[in-house]
Write a protein that holds these residues in place. Structure first.
Motif, mmCIF file in Angstrom:
data_model
loop_
_atom_site.group_PDB
_atom_site.id
_atom_site.type_symbol
_atom_site.label_atom_id
_atom_site.label_comp_id
_atom_site.label_asym_id
_atom_site.label_seq_id
_atom_site.Cartn_x
_atom_site.Cartn_y
_atom_site.Cartn_z
ATOM 1 N N GLU A 21 24.601 -6.842 -1.477
ATOM 2 C CA GLU A 21 23.386 -7.622 -1.212
ATOM 3 C C GLU A 21 22.958 -7.472 0.246
ATOM 4 O OE1 GLU A 21 24.182 -11.613 -2.368
ATOM 5 O OE2 GLU A 21 24.115 -11.196 -4.532
ATOM 6 N N LYS A 22 23.941 -7.540 1.153
ATOM 7 C CA LYS A 22 23.612 -7.413 2.576
ATOM 8 C C LYS A 22 23.105 -6.005 2.890
ATOM 9 C CE LYS A 22 26.669 -11.012 4.354
ATOM 10 N NZ LYS A 22 25.582 -11.742 5.063
ATOM 11 N N ARG A 23 23.728 -4.991 2.280
ATOM 12 C CA ARG A 23 23.285 -3.618 2.523
ATOM 13 C C ARG A 23 21.867 -3.416 2.012
ATOM 14 N NH1 ARG A 23 22.979 0.770 -0.545
ATOM 15 N NH2 ARG A 23 24.164 -0.150 -2.263
ATOM 16 N N GLN A 24 21.573 -3.899 0.834
ATOM 17 C CA GLN A 24 20.227 -3.730 0.277
ATOM 18 C C GLN A 24 19.191 -4.502 1.085
ATOM 19 O OE1 GLN A 24 20.768 -4.870 -3.838
ATOM 20 N NE2 GLN A 24 21.231 -2.760 -4.466
ATOM 21 N N GLY A 25 19.625 -5.661 1.629
ATOM 22 C CA GLY A 25 18.712 -6.418 2.488
ATOM 23 C C GLY A 25 18.385 -5.649 3.761
ATOM 24 N N LEU A 26 19.435 -5.056 4.369
ATOM 25 C CA LEU A 26 19.211 -4.247 5.565
ATOM 26 C C LEU A 26 18.320 -3.039 5.250
ATOM 27 C CD1 LEU A 26 22.832 -4.227 7.076
ATOM 28 C CD2 LEU A 26 20.829 -5.399 8.031
ATOM 29 N N LEU A 27 18.512 -2.451 4.067
ATOM 30 C CA LEU A 27 17.713 -1.288 3.676
ATOM 31 C C LEU A 27 16.255 -1.675 3.463
ATOM 32 C CD1 LEU A 27 18.009 1.731 3.067
ATOM 33 C CD2 LEU A 27 18.373 1.144 0.665
ATOM 34 N N ARG A 28 16.022 -2.858 2.861
ATOM 35 C CA ARG A 28 14.633 -3.321 2.660
ATOM 36 C C ARG A 28 13.954 -3.587 3.996
ATOM 37 N NH1 ARG A 28 16.902 -6.082 -1.781
ATOM 38 N NH2 ARG A 28 17.240 -7.935 -0.506
ATOM 39 N N ASP A 29 14.700 -4.202 4.907
ATOM 40 C CA ASP A 29 14.120 -4.479 6.231
ATOM 41 C C ASP A 29 13.764 -3.181 6.947
ATOM 42 O OD1 ASP A 29 14.479 -7.138 5.731
ATOM 43 O OD2 ASP A 29 16.354 -7.306 6.870
ATOM 44 N N LYS A 30 14.611 -2.181 6.749
ATOM 45 C CA LYS A 30 14.382 -0.909 7.433
ATOM 46 C C LYS A 30 13.157 -0.186 6.884
ATOM 47 C CE LYS A 30 16.624 3.542 8.395
ATOM 48 N NZ LYS A 30 17.833 4.372 8.189
ATOM 49 N N THR A 31 12.955 -0.287 5.576
ATOM 50 C CA THR A 31 11.867 0.461 4.938
ATOM 51 C C THR A 31 10.654 -0.400 4.614
ATOM 52 O OG1 THR A 31 12.857 0.062 2.752
ATOM 53 C CG2 THR A 31 13.506 2.081 3.920
ATOM 54 N N ALA A 32 10.673 -1.681 5.059
ATOM 55 C CA ALA A 32 9.564 -2.595 4.712
ATOM 56 C C ALA A 32 8.251 -2.103 5.309
ATOM 57 C CB ALA A 32 9.876 -3.993 5.226
ATOM 58 N N LYS A 33 7.141 -2.194 4.525
ATOM 59 C CA LYS A 33 5.803 -1.792 4.970
ATOM 60 C C LYS A 33 4.923 -3.033 5.057
ATOM 61 C CE LYS A 33 6.184 2.693 2.698
ATOM 62 N NZ LYS A 33 5.600 3.583 1.674
ATOM 63 N N PRO A 34 3.950 -3.033 5.973
ATOM 64 C CA PRO A 34 3.055 -4.178 6.082
ATOM 65 C C PRO A 34 2.303 -4.391 4.780
ATOM 66 C CG PRO A 34 2.583 -2.518 7.791
ATOM 67 C CD PRO A 34 3.615 -1.968 6.927
ATOM 68 N N LYS A 35 2.184 -5.615 4.339
ATOM 69 C CA LYS A 35 1.464 -5.936 3.117
ATOM 70 C C LYS A 35 -0.031 -5.787 3.322
ATOM 71 C CE LYS A 35 4.875 -9.138 1.208
ATOM 72 N NZ LYS A 35 5.119 -10.479 0.687
ATOM 73 N N LYS A 36 -0.729 -5.287 2.313
ATOM 74 C CA LYS A 36 -2.168 -5.126 2.351
ATOM 75 C C LYS A 36 -2.807 -6.027 1.308
ATOM 76 C CE LYS A 36 -1.791 -0.290 3.781
ATOM 77 N NZ LYS A 36 -2.157 1.087 3.455
ATOM 78 N N GLY A 37 -4.141 -6.255 1.498
ATOM 79 C CA GLY A 37 -4.893 -7.019 0.507
ATOM 80 C C GLY A 37 -4.962 -8.484 0.822
ATOM 81 N N SER A 38 -5.590 -9.205 -0.058
ATOM 82 C CA SER A 38 -5.813 -10.650 0.118
ATOM 83 C C SER A 38 -5.188 -11.409 -1.015
ATOM 84 C CB SER A 38 -7.322 -10.910 0.151
ATOM 85 O OG SER A 38 -7.883 -10.490 -1.078
ATOM 86 N N GLY A 39 -5.460 -12.684 -1.025
ATOM 87 C CA GLY A 39 -4.937 -13.542 -2.075
ATOM 88 C C GLY A 39 -5.452 -13.159 -3.435
ATOM 89 N N LYS A 40 -6.711 -12.685 -3.500
ATOM 90 C CA LYS A 40 -7.267 -12.281 -4.788
ATOM 91 C C LYS A 40 -6.445 -11.144 -5.378
ATOM 92 C CE LYS A 40 -12.036 -13.640 -3.879
ATOM 93 N NZ LYS A 40 -13.429 -13.175 -3.778
ATOM 94 N N GLU A 41 -6.011 -10.175 -4.507
ATOM 95 C CA GLU A 41 -5.179 -9.077 -4.973
ATOM 96 C C GLU A 41 -3.854 -9.597 -5.513
ATOM 97 O OE1 GLU A 41 -6.697 -5.562 -1.968
ATOM 98 O OE2 GLU A 41 -4.846 -6.659 -1.543
ATOM 99 N N SER A 42 -3.370 -10.657 -4.886
ATOM 100 C CA SER A 42 -2.123 -11.253 -5.326
ATOM 101 C C SER A 42 -2.263 -11.810 -6.736
ATOM 102 C CB SER A 42 -1.727 -12.344 -4.331
ATOM 103 O OG SER A 42 -0.664 -13.071 -4.775
#
Length: 700
Positions: free
Chosen positions: A221-242
């Motif tokens: 779990e910790k490794r996958q969390g570190l991997l997500r943080d490393k590869t995380a991309k800025p979120k795009k769009g608005s609430g409507k897209e959500s």
């Protein structure tokens, strides 16, 4: 073979009695016995000493391994023991082919897969011995062998405190040049080691979870969390897209098959299911599938909406085992030793090509060494190690030399080439280009003789090898250490004498006197006296065995026997006069060997006493006498095998002592194992065999 003789010792303890009774029930199983019997019958057909494995304690798989060893002239006594399962037997047998001694490892307790790993390591000349310890399992040896193959520093994991899965994780780290010191603690489980190794491969700072306080699940779990943080991309769009995202379905499955060598994607047909390429790639990344990804297949899957189809989207590269070593021959090995059949079912002895000639220094074979295997890679990017090809043992035999390159085989003499039983035999061949008569004089040759013409009155040939006559033989004496072949046949007035250490064959024999250790074969035989340790075979619908006296230890196979005039034809098969003579010869040899062995053992005992005194005997003398004792022991064992083999041939279980495929006429006298039967009337297509101490005729 019947197993009814298996006896259970009722005096054993209860636990042993139950085991024995269970074993006995297995012996009584018809299919189980059938498989064993098939192995014994196959060995007997191949002329092997089946007494070595005719033991109900061997299952049919064990019998098969012993039979294969006997067929290749191996010392099966090294593994012919019921305590070894068939896989252990197999590994010992394979090691003998490669001249590798794995018996010391067998004595140390290594079995099955462990022996295989040791054998493979010894074949590749890897220094495996210094890294072995007792009670070591096969997968541990495998990891050490693979490390040695790749020239890795295996000292970091070749330690009894690591199980094989821990060893594998450390080896993978060494391969990828990771900082393995972070997890080479034997207190880590292999799954904890794996999470640390994967983190290091992804370039993560594993110090946050590299601790024994975390379980493997926590680490993941910790490794996958570190991997997500490393590869995380800025979120795009608005609430409507959500909100839109919440209405869109993304249902798909990626399955991994073939031991991690293939990955398939499946998108079900569901309303609103809108899977994108990014979804597929994200899931591949999450699953750590990094190799062999088929981008075109993924594009087609999404762009052409190939739903409800199982699509291959990633495929690894299979490891390729290296090609085994092989011999390239420059002489023919496919000369038809069996003559071509004639329209009437007879045999064309006239046109058979009996041998191949070679010249001195002629290249007869070249050995091509085994090739290295090609490693593969699975879809996780992990290397799949390939086995190298197996080397073959050098050819053995006589009459040739090996060139300085170590792989080229050259003929040492001008002579006849034979390749039998995996051995090259090149022997002298005298070619006589004229008829042989009394005028020609006696021909005595150390080798073989090929007469292009015929042999007439007074002809005499003695050869240590084969004698081949292109045409006819009349009054003559032929003595051969090997086979005698008279292509057109022999016709005389009982003054033709043939002695052969092997087979005697020809189109016909009339009034001939033949002594042979092998089979005697022709299209018809008349008024001849034949003595053979083999079988007399008369082929063809016109073939006939008529008159004379036939003594054949292994039996007779003819189309017609006798004639309508009731001319007496004597057949003696099985334990006849020739059998008794051969056994008497064996007995004399055995007595002589026992006497020589006794003298050597007496000398050995004296040496032992002298060695204990201050005046020591030279070591060379001790070794010489010991070697002589061992050699005589082997010689005695081989002789006993020959005695047993001959006895087995004439056992009551002989399938067809006398087989007549056409007609057998009255006046023929048949004797099987000294039991006589006189045929009083004509019969067709019968086998004469022994039952309850009587000769009976059974229809074919």
């Amino acid at each position: 073979m019947s197993w009814e003789s298996v006896v259970i010792d009722m005096s054993n303890l209860d636990s042993k009695r139950k085991t024995a009774e269970l074993h006995f029930s297995m012996m009584e199983n018809a299919e189980y016995r059938k498989a064993q019997n098939q192995e014994i019958e196959l060995g007997a057909e191949q002329g092997l000493d089946v007494s070595v494995y005719s033991n109900p304690e061997f299952n049919w798989l064990q019998m098969e391994q012993i039979r294969m060893g006997l067929k290749d002239n191996l010392d099966v006594s090294l593994y012919a023991n019921p305590i070894y399962n068939y896989e252990t037997m197999k590994q010992v047998r394979l090691s003998l082919y490669a001249a590798i001694d794995i018996i010391p490892y067998l004595n140390r307790g290594f079995r099955d897969d462990a022996l295989e790993e040791i054998r493979l390591a010894k074949t590749d000349r890897l220094p495996i011995d210094q890294w072995l310890w007792d009670d070591m399992c096969a997968p541990q040896i495998h990891e050490i062998r693979i490390g040695l193959c790749e020239n890795l520093d295996i000292s970091v994991y070749a330690d009894p405190q690591f199980n094989w899965m821990q060893m594998q994780e450390i080896r993978l780290g060494v391969e990828k040049k990771l900082n393995i010191s972070l997890y080479t603690n034997h207190l880590y489980s292999y799954s904890q080691m794996r999470e640390i190794r994967k983190g290091l491969e992804d370039g993560l700072d594993v110090s946050s979870y590299c601790s024994l306080i975390y379980s493997a699940t926590d680490m993941k779990e910790k490794r996958q969390g570190l991997l997500r943080d490393k590869t995380a991309k800025p979120k795009k769009g608005s609430g409507k897209e959500s909100v839109l995202d919440s209405l869109v379905k993304k249902e798909f499955v990626i399955t991994v098959e073939d031991n991690g060598n293939r990955a398939y994607a499946f998108i079900p047909w569901v309303p609103g299911n809108m899977v994108t390429k990014e979804d597929i790639y994200d899931d591949l990344e999450r699953r750590e599938i990094v190799f062999g990804i088929n981008h075109e297949a993924i594009s087609e899957l999404i762009d052409k909406r190939r739903m409800n189809e199982k699509i291959l989207i990633a495929e690894g590269v299979c490891a390729q085992t290296g090609k085994d070593g092989w011999f390239e021959f420059f002489v023919r090995l496919d000369i038809p030793r069996i003559p071509a059949p004639l329209p009437d079912g007879g045999v064309d002895y006239v046109n058979i090509e009996a041998f191949e000639m070679v010249d001195k220094d002629e290249k007869i074979a070249v050995y091509h060494p085994a090739e290295k295997g090609v490693d593969g890679k699975n879809i996780y990017g992990e290397t799949i190690h390939a086995d190298n090809g197996a080397e073959k043992k050098p050819l053995r035999g006589e009459g040739f030399v090996i060139a300085p390159d170590g792989v080229t085989y050259l003929s040492r003499i001008n002579g006849k080439f034979e390749f039998t039983g995996g051995r090259i035999i090149i022997s002298n061949m005298l070619v006589v280009r004229e008829d042989v008569t009394a005028v020609t004089g006696k021909l005595e040759v150390d080798g073989s003789v090929y007469v292009i013409g015929s042999i007439y009155s007074g002809g005499y040939i003695k050869a240590s090898g084969d004698i081949i006559i292109e045409h006819n033989v009349e009054t003559a004496r032929l003595v051969a250490g090997g086979n005698v072949m008279i292509k057109k046949g022999s016709c005389s007035r009982h003054d033709c004498f043939i002695d052969a250490g092997g087979e005697v064959s020809g189109s016909f024999f009339e009034a001939a006197n033949i002594n042979a250790r092998g089979n005697v074969k022709a299209n018809y035989i008349m008024n001849s006296n034949i003595n053979t340790l083999g079988r007399v075979i008369v082929s063809g619908s016109k073939g006939v065995l008529l008159g004379g006296r036939i003594c054949a230890v292994k039996g007779v196979d003819t189309y017609n026997l006798g004639n309508s005039s009731h001319l007496k034809t004597y057949l003696e098969v099985g334990r006849n006069e020739m059998y008794e003579k051969e056994q008497a010869g064996f007995a004399n040899k055995r007595e002589l060997l026992l006497s020589e062995l006794s003298v050597l053992e007496t000398g050995w005992n004296k040496l032992v006493q002298v060695t204990a005194s201050p005046n020591k005997v030279p070591e060379s003398m001790v070794r010489k006498i010991h070697a002589a004792i061992v050699a005589k022991g082997h010689e005695l064992a081989e002789l006993d095998a020959e005695i047993s083999k001959l006895a087995n041939i004439t056992d009551h279980t002989m399938k067809a002592p006398v087989c007549v495929r056409g007609k057998a006429y009255g006046g023929s006298i048949i004797m099987i194992n000294a039991v006589t039967y006189m045929l009083s009337s004509e019969v067709s297509r019968v086998v004469f065999k022994l039952r309850n101490k009587q000769v009976v005729a059974v229809t074919l």
